[in-house]
Design a protein around this motif. Structure first.
Motif, PDB file in Angstrom:
ATOM      1  N   ARG A   6       7.570   7.777  -7.170  1.00  0.00           N
ATOM      2  CA  ARG A   6       8.354   7.354  -6.020  1.00  0.00           C
ATOM      3  C   ARG A   6       7.784   6.051  -5.455  1.00  0.00           C
ATOM      4  NH1 ARG A   6       7.856   8.725  -0.829  1.00  0.00           N
ATOM      5  NH2 ARG A   6       6.242  10.231  -1.341  1.00  0.00           N
ATOM      6  N   GLY A  22       5.714  12.142  -6.728  1.00  0.00           N
ATOM      7  CA  GLY A  22       5.121  11.377  -5.633  1.00  0.00           C
ATOM      8  C   GLY A  22       4.553  10.048  -6.116  1.00  0.00           C
ATOM      9  N   ALA A  28      -6.329   9.912  -4.122  1.00  0.00           N
ATOM     10  CA  ALA A  28      -5.941   8.704  -4.826  1.00  0.00           C
ATOM     11  C   ALA A  28      -5.593   7.549  -3.900  1.00  0.00           C
ATOM     12  CB  ALA A  28      -4.801   9.013  -5.778  1.00  0.00           C
ATOM     13  N   PRO A  29      -4.664   7.740  -2.960  1.00  0.00           N
ATOM     14  CA  PRO A  29      -4.401   6.605  -2.073  1.00  0.00           C
ATOM     15  C   PRO A  29      -5.641   6.259  -1.262  1.00  0.00           C
ATOM     16  CG  PRO A  29      -2.858   8.415  -1.662  1.00  0.00           C
ATOM     17  CD  PRO A  29      -3.842   8.898  -2.667  1.00  0.00           C
ATOM     18  N   VAL A  71      -3.969   7.911   6.683  1.00  0.00           N
ATOM     19  CA  VAL A  71      -2.732   8.684   6.598  1.00  0.00           C
ATOM     20  C   VAL A  71      -3.151  10.130   6.396  1.00  0.00           C
ATOM     21  CG1 VAL A  71      -0.597   8.986   5.316  1.00  0.00           C
ATOM     22  CG2 VAL A  71      -1.638   6.725   5.486  1.00  0.00           C
ATOM     23  N   GLN A 112       3.585  16.149  -7.841  1.00  0.00           N
ATOM     24  CA  GLN A 112       2.609  15.056  -7.809  1.00  0.00           C
ATOM     25  C   GLN A 112       3.091  13.867  -8.641  1.00  0.00           C
ATOM     26  OE1 GLN A 112      -0.755  17.404  -9.171  1.00  0.00           O
ATOM     27  NE2 GLN A 112      -1.696  17.309  -7.147  1.00  0.00           N
ATOM     28  N   PHE A 121       0.808  -1.215   0.000  1.00  0.00           N
ATOM     29  CA  PHE A 121       0.000   0.000   0.000  1.00  0.00           C
ATOM     30  C   PHE A 121       0.848   1.275   0.000  1.00  0.00           C
ATOM     31  CE2 PHE A 121      -2.141   3.174   2.786  1.00  0.00           C
ATOM     32  CZ  PHE A 121      -3.141   3.531   1.893  1.00  0.00           C
ATOM     33  N   HIS A 150      12.451  15.702  -1.114  1.00  0.00           N
ATOM     34  CA  HIS A 150      11.320  16.413  -1.698  1.00  0.00           C
ATOM     35  C   HIS A 150      10.131  16.378  -0.760  1.00  0.00           C
ATOM     36  CE1 HIS A 150      13.273  17.015  -5.458  1.00  0.00           C
ATOM     37  NE2 HIS A 150      13.478  15.731  -5.635  1.00  0.00           N
ATOM     38  N   ASP A 151       9.280  17.350  -0.950  1.00  0.00           N
ATOM     39  CA  ASP A 151       8.005  17.359  -0.241  1.00  0.00           C
ATOM     40  C   ASP A 151       7.265  16.056  -0.535  1.00  0.00           C
ATOM     41  OD1 ASP A 151       5.604  17.864   0.858  1.00  0.00           O
ATOM     42  OD2 ASP A 151       5.157  19.653  -0.323  1.00  0.00           O
ATOM     43  N   ALA A 152       6.781  15.417   0.512  1.00  0.00           N
ATOM     44  CA  ALA A 152       6.186  14.104   0.318  1.00  0.00           C
ATOM     45  C   ALA A 152       4.694  14.155  -0.029  1.00  0.00           C
ATOM     46  CB  ALA A 152       6.396  13.254   1.560  1.00  0.00           C
ATOM     47  N   HIS A 153       4.164  15.350  -0.262  1.00  0.00           N
ATOM     48  CA  HIS A 153       2.775  15.429  -0.707  1.00  0.00           C
ATOM     49  C   HIS A 153       2.601  14.687  -2.019  1.00  0.00           C
ATOM     50  CE1 HIS A 153       0.359  17.938   1.879  1.00  0.00           C
ATOM     51  NE2 HIS A 153       1.440  18.631   2.153  1.00  0.00           N
ATOM     52  N   VAL A 154       1.543  13.979  -2.128  1.00  0.00           N
ATOM     53  CA  VAL A 154       1.342  13.251  -3.372  1.00  0.00           C
ATOM     54  C   VAL A 154       0.181  13.872  -4.144  1.00  0.00           C
ATOM     55  CG1 VAL A 154       1.030  10.991  -4.412  1.00  0.00           C
ATOM     56  CG2 VAL A 154       2.326  11.212  -2.330  1.00  0.00           C
ATOM     57  N   LEU A 155      -0.971  13.358  -3.998  1.00  0.00           N
ATOM     58  CA  LEU A 155      -2.116  13.872  -4.753  1.00  0.00           C
ATOM     59  C   LEU A 155      -3.221  14.286  -3.804  1.00  0.00           C
ATOM     60  CD1 LEU A 155      -2.707  11.417  -7.733  1.00  0.00           C
ATOM     61  CD2 LEU A 155      -2.006  13.798  -7.853  1.00  0.00           C
ATOM     62  N   ALA A 174      -5.675   6.832 -10.651  1.00  0.00           N
ATOM     63  CA  ALA A 174      -6.504   8.003 -10.357  1.00  0.00           C
ATOM     64  C   ALA A 174      -6.040   9.228 -11.128  1.00  0.00           C
ATOM     65  CB  ALA A 174      -6.481   8.299  -8.852  1.00  0.00           C
ATOM     66  N   HIS A 214       2.622  10.179   2.796  1.00  0.00           N
ATOM     67  CA  HIS A 214       3.031   8.783   2.871  1.00  0.00           C
ATOM     68  C   HIS A 214       4.473   8.735   3.316  1.00  0.00           C
ATOM     69  CE1 HIS A 214      -0.484   6.830   1.408  1.00  0.00           C
ATOM     70  NE2 HIS A 214      -0.663   7.905   0.692  1.00  0.00           N
ATOM     71  N   ALA A 257      -2.223   2.725  -7.623  1.00  0.00           N
ATOM     72  CA  ALA A 257      -3.544   3.302  -7.364  1.00  0.00           C
ATOM     73  C   ALA A 257      -3.548   4.795  -7.696  1.00  0.00           C
ATOM     74  CB  ALA A 257      -3.947   3.074  -5.907  1.00  0.00           C
ATOM     75  N   ILE A 258      -2.449   5.465  -7.372  1.00  0.00           N
ATOM     76  CA  ILE A 258      -2.356   6.894  -7.714  1.00  0.00           C
ATOM     77  C   ILE A 258      -2.314   7.056  -9.231  1.00  0.00           C
ATOM     78  CG2 ILE A 258      -0.991   8.997  -7.473  1.00  0.00           C
ATOM     79  CD1 ILE A 258       0.073   7.875  -4.837  1.00  0.00           C
ATOM     80  N   LEU A 281      -7.715   3.392  -2.729  1.00  0.00           N
ATOM     81  CA  LEU A 281      -7.161   2.062  -2.468  1.00  0.00           C
ATOM     82  C   LEU A 281      -7.371   1.681  -1.008  1.00  0.00           C
ATOM     83  CD1 LEU A 281      -5.597  -0.418  -3.370  1.00  0.00           C
ATOM     84  CD2 LEU A 281      -3.473   0.826  -2.925  1.00  0.00           C
ATOM     85  N   ARG A 282      -7.110   2.640  -0.146  1.00  0.00           N
ATOM     86  CA  ARG A 282      -7.304   2.376   1.290  1.00  0.00           C
ATOM     87  C   ARG A 282      -8.744   1.966   1.573  1.00  0.00           C
ATOM     88  NH1 ARG A 282      -5.172   6.982   3.381  1.00  0.00           N
ATOM     89  NH2 ARG A 282      -7.140   8.069   3.515  1.00  0.00           N
TER      90      ARG A 282
END
Lengths: 339, 339
Positions: A218, A215, B58-59, B35, A212, A190, B49-54, A202, B40, A198-199, B62-63
């Motif tokens: 990664r 992310g 999106a996650p 989360v 983004q 996950f 890098h900044d760990a912001h994703v979307l 989406a 994440h 999954a990202i 899946l969650r």
């Protein structure tokens, strides 16, 4: 002297050939190897019944799909990263390297490849990317049907963890086995590869920022590539024997290399043809998926790949490890490959 | 005194309620827990890098699919078997039971359930059984789409192995962790559940002999049920402290119980309705799948289930273990359940 120069004169091709030979042999031996006449672990039939199942047709179909998905194809980048990282840390073992640890590295190399292979099988399915060509061959679901592809992917993931936990006298210490399972599970799950996919799902049709996109990758590709490096390093019995800088540096190396791999993948998706790639070229654009090329443009993507290579090599320079030549050369290969 | 009588007076309901409470809490905590704002594992972003994703959209999908697949439903038979087996062997620990081993048993209980849950998600997909109802709710792919269902199953399998290998000070010994991973991987994989499902696929529309049917179910459902029993027993730190008869007896118990479960499942598929089952009744016959009822007839299936119960209880009698009451009562419950 730069890190790039450190790997100059290093024969990556020769190094890889001998390692790949061991990896291919191991995968051939370990991936759902032939079971005579459908006998499955007869010792386990605790009810004392005859362990014959359905002749050998039914399990054979799954076995063939698993072997088709794994054998005879692929660059084996993840196994090479595992083995290169293992070799980078081996000189720091307090005692002469334990044979079980090299067996563990080979198992970890194969396990990482199995996770990669299963992800391709599932990713190619109609409900995901719906791709029909992979490594120059029909994809698993095209060849064996969707249900078998689904099961083959599932069984390959389980097999990865089975490979990491052998129950033999010469196996690696349980502490190493448990550590390898932990790393691989996180890289695959996950918060790793599956989360990234999954990202990716989406993000179809969306405009992503560079942050983004990074992310997403990664996790989607980076987690298992970085994870492969960390699996190799995890084969050290006593992590306290490593320079304190080693594991953080390898993590940075793996992160930079993982991202570089994806940037170059996106570049090649635009600049190479299907025959060279062994898979369908141009499919990201066709599927309206954001890529580094669509977000940064081709020129900035090319320079970003070189910047990531430089970051990876700098990390190795700062690792305090003695011999990082194979890791250097692999990073160079990833960024400057043609397919 | 027969083994059945040994569990008389044992309050299975009370025993189960308190164990299930712990299992549900643990699953709620461990399955893709929330989360905040899409962060994440920011510590893992080794590139700084900044760990912001979307954002968290999106996650989150899946969650949600993972949690939907696991939480709020199911009889939790596999977790109960893990915990009952753990309790049966605990009295044989040379020292006072190590708290980490009970944590390991709870983790193993949840891991077995995650494997079961992922298999249901994939099994319900259109390319497999194409079922729309499970535990009285729409199946995961109906609710979240096929791609998300595929990924949720994949991520749940990885999570199972992640749960087994915690990296905390109070965790079970690495030897126990590695042993649990080994058992679970085998139970889930090619020579276990996934292999059984492949045989199941291949057997649609075929006439199977009783031996062939047993061979299929021994893998498809039996491997994980037996595996659950063995996971619980594997939480003993020193297996040498157990009576020599214990592990073989538990394996026999697990095999008999696993088969009994399937025989009763086949009976209920014919005799119960969808509302009682929480899933589509009569679907085996509709899909032309061989079942115990189709092969043996209803009467012989009923008596075979009782015979398997007797085998399971006899095995416990011969185990040399002190307290097998919960295991006895669970076997009785499996065979005499109404849904």
């Amino acid at each position: 002297m730069s890190a790039v120069l450190k790997s100059e004169g290093f024969d990556l091709r020769g190094w890889s050939v001998s390692r790949l030979d061991r990896v291919e042999q191991a995968l051939t031996r370990w991936v759902a190897a032939d079971v005579p006449d459908g006998h499955h672990h007869p010792a386990r039939d605790a009810l004392g019944h005859d362990a014959h199942v359905l002749g050998h047709e039914a399990p054979a179909a799954l076995r063939e799909a698993m072997r088709y998905a794994v054998l005879d194809g692929g660059k084996r980048l993840r196994p090479l990263l595992v083995l290169a990282a293992r070799e980078a840390v081996r000189g720091h073992e307090p005692d002469a390297a334990h044979a079980g640890l090299d067996d563990a590295a080979l198992r970890a190399a194969c396990a990482a490849e199995l996770i990669h292979a299963y992800s391709l099988v599932h990713d190619d399915m109609p409900c995901m990317d719906n791709d029909i060509l992979r490594r120059g061959k029909p994809t698993v679901h095209v060849r064996f049907g969707e249900a078998q592809a689904l099961l083959a992917g599932d069984a390959l993931q389980a097999l990865a963890f089975e490979l990491l936990t052998p129950d033999t006298d010469d196996a690696a210490l349980p502490a190493v086995q448990a550590r390898l399972c932990r790393l691989l599970a996180k890289a695959a799950g996950f918060e790793g590869m599956a989360g990234g996919q999954a990202i990716d799902l989406a993000s179809i049709g969306l405009q992503l920022s560079e942050d983004q996109l990074r992310g997403m990758h990664r996790l989607k590709t980076g987690a298992l590539l970085q994870g492969s490096v960390m699996l190799g390093a995890a084969c050290v019995q006593d992590r306290g024997s490593l320079p304190v800088t080693a594991l953080p540096a390898l993590a940075s190396y793996g992160a930079a290399l993982g991202l570089a791999f994806q940037v170059v993948d996106d570049i090649l998706d635009v600049t190479a043809d299907s025959a060279t790639l062994g898979k369908t070229a141009g499919k990201d654009a066709a599927q309206d998926k954001p890529t580094y090329v669509s977000v940064l443009g081709l020129d900035r993507s090319l320079s970003y790949a070189q910047e990531l290579l430089s970051q990876a090599l700098t990390a190795l320079d700062e690792s305090g490890l003695d011999d990082t030549r194979a890791l250097c050369a692999l990073a160079d290969m990833v960024v400057n490959r043609a397919s």
